[in-house]
Design an enzyme around this catalytic site. Structure first.
Site, mmCIF file in Angstrom:
data_model
loop_
_atom_site.group_PDB
_atom_site.id
_atom_site.type_symbol
_atom_site.label_atom_id
_atom_site.label_comp_id
_atom_site.label_asym_id
_atom_site.label_seq_id
_atom_site.Cartn_x
_atom_site.Cartn_y
_atom_site.Cartn_z
ATOM 1 N N HIS A 311 1.153 -1.049 0.050
ATOM 2 C CA HIS A 311 -0.599 0.053 0.221
ATOM 3 C C HIS A 311 1.124 0.814 0.069
ATOM 4 C CE1 HIS A 311 -2.972 2.877 1.200
ATOM 5 N NE2 HIS A 311 -3.818 2.274 0.601
ATOM 6 N N ASP A 368 -7.718 -5.372 -0.087
ATOM 7 C CA ASP A 368 -8.150 -6.207 -0.729
ATOM 8 C C ASP A 368 -8.352 -7.041 -0.360
ATOM 9 O OD1 ASP A 368 -7.409 -3.696 -3.019
ATOM 10 O OD2 ASP A 368 -9.935 -4.023 -3.128
HETATM 11 C C1 SDX Z 1 -6.644 0.014 -2.536
HETATM 12 O O1 SDX Z 1 -4.276 4.790 -1.982
HETATM 13 C C2 SDX Z 1 -5.661 3.889 -1.116
HETATM 14 O O2 SDX Z 1 -5.938 4.178 -0.164
HETATM 15 C C3 SDX Z 1 -6.174 2.712 -2.233
HETATM 16 C C4 SDX Z 1 -7.065 1.696 -1.597
HETATM 17 C C5 SDX Z 1 -8.190 2.755 -0.888
HETATM 18 O O3 SDX Z 1 -8.893 2.259 -0.441
HETATM 19 O O4 SDX Z 1 -8.211 3.566 -2.036
HETATM 20 O O5 SDX Z 1 -6.269 1.213 -0.166
HETATM 21 C C6 SDX Z 1 -7.431 0.236 -2.574
HETATM 22 O O6 SDX Z 1 -6.015 0.461 -3.825
HETATM 23 C C7 SDX Z 1 -5.038 -1.250 -1.806
HETATM 24 C C8 SDX Z 1 -4.221 -1.796 -2.971
HETATM 25 C C9 SDX Z 1 -4.715 -2.601 -3.867
HETATM 26 N N1 SDX Z 1 -3.591 -3.082 -5.028
HETATM 27 C C10 SDX Z 1 -2.956 -3.991 -5.072
HETATM 28 O O7 SDX Z 1 -3.083 -4.657 -3.792
HETATM 29 C C11 SDX Z 1 -2.170 -4.744 -5.966
HETATM 30 C C12 SDX Z 1 -0.670 -4.969 -5.134
HETATM 31 N N2 SDX Z 1 -0.174 -3.546 -4.494
HETATM 32 C C13 SDX Z 1 0.646 -3.056 -5.777
HETATM 33 O O8 SDX Z 1 0.748 -2.554 -6.830
HETATM 34 C C14 SDX Z 1 1.196 -2.039 -4.527
HETATM 35 O O9 SDX Z 1 1.482 -2.437 -3.776
HETATM 36 C C15 SDX Z 1 0.512 -0.084 -4.784
HETATM 37 C C16 SDX Z 1 0.362 0.060 -6.157
HETATM 38 C C17 SDX Z 1 -0.848 -1.135 -3.503
HETATM 39 C C18 SDX Z 1 1.376 0.438 -4.273
HETATM 40 O O10 SDX Z 1 2.349 1.029 -4.851
HETATM 41 P P1 SDX Z 1 3.576 1.586 -4.663
HETATM 42 O O11 SDX Z 1 3.250 2.726 -2.996
HETATM 43 O O12 SDX Z 1 4.306 3.097 -5.428
HETATM 44 O O13 SDX Z 1 4.871 1.210 -3.888
HETATM 45 P P2 SDX Z 1 6.293 0.762 -5.409
HETATM 46 O O14 SDX Z 1 4.957 0.340 -6.172
HETATM 47 O O15 SDX Z 1 6.744 2.024 -5.732
HETATM 48 O O16 SDX Z 1 6.479 -0.782 -5.002
HETATM 49 C C19 SDX Z 1 7.011 -0.298 -3.444
HETATM 50 C C20 SDX Z 1 7.693 -1.286 -3.425
HETATM 51 C C21 SDX Z 1 8.966 -1.861 -4.561
HETATM 52 O O17 SDX Z 1 10.350 -2.250 -4.827
HETATM 53 P P3 SDX Z 1 11.303 -1.730 -5.287
HETATM 54 O O18 SDX Z 1 11.557 -0.735 -6.876
HETATM 55 O O19 SDX Z 1 11.482 -0.793 -3.871
HETATM 56 O O20 SDX Z 1 12.654 -2.420 -5.359
HETATM 57 O O21 SDX Z 1 7.705 -2.973 -2.790
HETATM 58 C C22 SDX Z 1 7.685 -3.894 -3.861
HETATM 59 C C23 SDX Z 1 7.501 -2.671 -5.568
HETATM 60 O O22 SDX Z 1 8.220 -3.709 -6.520
HETATM 61 N N3 SDX Z 1 5.695 -3.916 -3.801
HETATM 62 C C24 SDX Z 1 6.455 -5.727 -4.144
HETATM 63 C C25 SDX Z 1 3.917 -5.091 -3.566
HETATM 64 N N4 SDX Z 1 3.673 -3.491 -4.008
HETATM 65 C C26 SDX Z 1 4.638 -3.604 -4.120
HETATM 66 N N5 SDX Z 1 6.425 -6.366 -4.679
HETATM 67 C C27 SDX Z 1 5.674 -7.495 -4.804
HETATM 68 N N6 SDX Z 1 3.685 -7.839 -4.755
HETATM 69 C C28 SDX Z 1 3.352 -6.375 -4.478
HETATM 70 N N7 SDX Z 1 1.682 -6.579 -4.033
#
Ligand code: SDX
Length: 434
Positions: A311, A368
């Site tokens: 998140h 989720d």
């Molecule tokens: C919702 O914003 C909100 O409030 C949203 C929400 C709401 O109520 O409105 O809470 C609802 O959207 C919840 C999130 C649902 N999405 C998912 O479950 C999809 C999977 N999660 C990711 O896509 C990700 O964690 C996000 C999009 C939720 C957050 O992404 P960020 O904050 O932009 O973080 P990032 O992509 O920069 O990741 C940081 C690091 C990365 O590694 P590095 O590049 O630093 O090496 O963490 C890793 C990412 O690769 N990472 C993951 C991961 N999520 C982040 N690695 C594996 N699995 C994951 N799910």
């Protein structure tokens, strides 16, 4: 909000040695903000923050999240207390008005919402233009945007009364529209709302009843539905809420703004994740394959991510996930459903949370992760999961939209950019191009 003049940041341009005072503004709780509204005028520079990881786009009094402590407050009340002690109509009133309703206020508000649940009969014609196998989110984007064509008397955003009626219409009609999207997809007749049912009972009735027999709404399912709606109601300036605010900043009508929010929520990185979680669990199939997928999620060369994990703001546990997990057990026990996907999800959570990568990246289950398992047990197809998220989040979008419109400092949102393209160059006639 006036800047606290005793506090400021000094920015020094090391190219010229010139310094600039940037006022610091303190919130009621949470991080202070550096007011950079005059930065460009003073320095000729923009700030740079793709994805807005360190940017406050507005001030708000609706929802506060402390990502490190796993805290979520709606108008100061914790999501845990709201989920266990109130119902969705109370939370809607709270988000819109800032206070929990008393008995009369709740009765009056619920009645106003109930009497807006019916749709103009011609809205049904829009559904018939879609293929039966259309994704219901495509239908929702279309029909919600079209509502402004039917409710033109509540589209003048400058008129508080019209804003109020449009707000009630949107909250009230989303369950009817969502149920119709489901009915259309399975070829069953639309079911009209009933005024003798609660908001969540009405939605289950419109979704699952058929004209050929009486449908008794299960109180357990109605309570679970209501709690799921509460958990999804609002979440400060997430992607879809920011979309609604930006659309609204141009003066677009409320139905168009909510349609824009639905479009943004659809993405798998946002509200589409609940659908993606179930697809992922079905892809994993068995707990013996969990390590393989954990490794894939850690592999930078593999686009696979563990859906339902991580998140932007929560770097602890998403408090909604904890409540959702508890509801998951209750609903499956009540329905006497023994879904192997729940076991698989809990095993995946256990393994992921013990893995150093996920601990270091602070990746925890989000709202989720469990919602899809409950919704599947309740009889919803995977394709309806994000529709339910949009249904619940409509009150948050509407509350945030009203807060923006009512802000006397409100202006059109128009970000700038760091331009990396070609500088001015002469036109090349066709016969001189390579
Ligand atoms: C919702 O914003 C909100 O409030 C949203 C929400 C709401 O109520 O409105 O809470 C609802 O959207 C919840 C999130 C649902 N999405 C998912 O479950 C999809 C999977 N999660 C990711 O896509 C990700 O964690 C996000 C999009 C939720 C957050 O992404 P960020 O904050 O932009 O973080 P990032 O992509 O920069 O990741 C940081 C690091 C990365 O590694 P590095 O590049 O630093 O090496 O963490 C890793 C990412 O690769 N990472 C993951 C991961 N999520 C982040 N690695 C594996 N699995 C994951 N799910």
């Amino acid at each position: 909000m006036s800047a606290d003049k005793r506090n400021s940041f000094t920015l020094t341009d090391n190219r010229t040695g010139e310094s600039f005072e940037m006022p610091l503004m303190d919130g009621k709780v949470g991080p202070s903000v550096i007011d950079v509204r005059r930065l460009y005028a003073q320095t000729g520079c923009f700030t740079y923050d793709p994805g807005f990881t360190s940017t406050a786009s507005c001030d708000s009094s609706i929802t506060y999240i402390d990502g490190d402590k796993g805290v979520l407050l709606h108008r100061g009340y914790s999501i845990e207390e709201l989920a266990s002690k109130s119902d969705f109509m109370e939370v809607c009133y709270l988000l819109l008005n800032g206070e929990l309703p008393n008995v009369e206020e709740k009765e009056d508000f619920s009645k106003k919402i109930t009497y807006h649940t019916m749709l103009h009969e011609q809205v049904m014609n829009f559904y018939r233009g879609f293929r039966r196998d259309s994704h219901p989110m495509a239908v929702m984007v279309g029909v919600v945007g079209a509502l402004s064509a039917f409710y033109h008397d509540s589209t003048d955003v400058r008129d508080p009364q019209q804003r109020l009626i449009a707000s009630h219409r949107l909250i009230a009609k989303m369950p009817t529209l969502a149920a119709m999207a489901y009915k259309y997809s399975i070829g069953q007749p639309f079911v009209y709302p009933r005024n003798d049912l609660s908001y969540s009972e009405n939605f289950l009735h419109m979704t699952f009843s058929v004209p050929t027999e009486e449908y008794k709404v299960s109180p357990v399912l109605a309570r679970a539905m209501d709690r799921i709606f509460i958990l999804h109601a609002d979440h400060e300036q997430n992607a879809s809420t920011s979309t609604v605010r930006i659309a609204g900043s141009s003066g677009a009508n409320p139905f168009a703004c909510i349609a824009a929010g639905i479009a943004s929520l659809w993405g798998p990185a946002h509200g589409g994740a609940n659908e993606a979680v179930l697809q992922m669990l079905q892809q994993i199939g068995h707990k013996d394959r969990i390590p393989e997928f954990i490794e894939r999620a850690k592999d930078k060369n593999d686009p696979f991510r563990l859906m339902g994990f991580g998140h932007r703001v929560y770097k602890n546990y998403d408090p909604r996930a904890a409540v959702m997990r508890e509801s998951c057990h209750e609903v499956l026990a009540e329905l006497n459903v023994d879904d192997p996907l729940l076991e698989l999800a809990m095993e995946l959570e256990r393994i992921a949370l013990s893995d150093p990568y996920f601990k270091e990246k602070k990746l925890f289950p989000n709202v989720d992760f469990y919602s899809g398992i409950i919704l599947k047990a309740m009889g919803f197809p995977t394709s309806m999961f994000t529709v339910l998220f949009a249904l619940a989040r409509t009150v948050g979008w509407v509350a945030q939209w009203n807060e923006m419109i009512e802000d006397p400092m409100q202006k059109i949102s128009r970000p700038r950019q760091l331009f990396l393209g070609e500088d001015k160059r002469d036109f090349v006639p066709m016969d001189q191009r390579k």
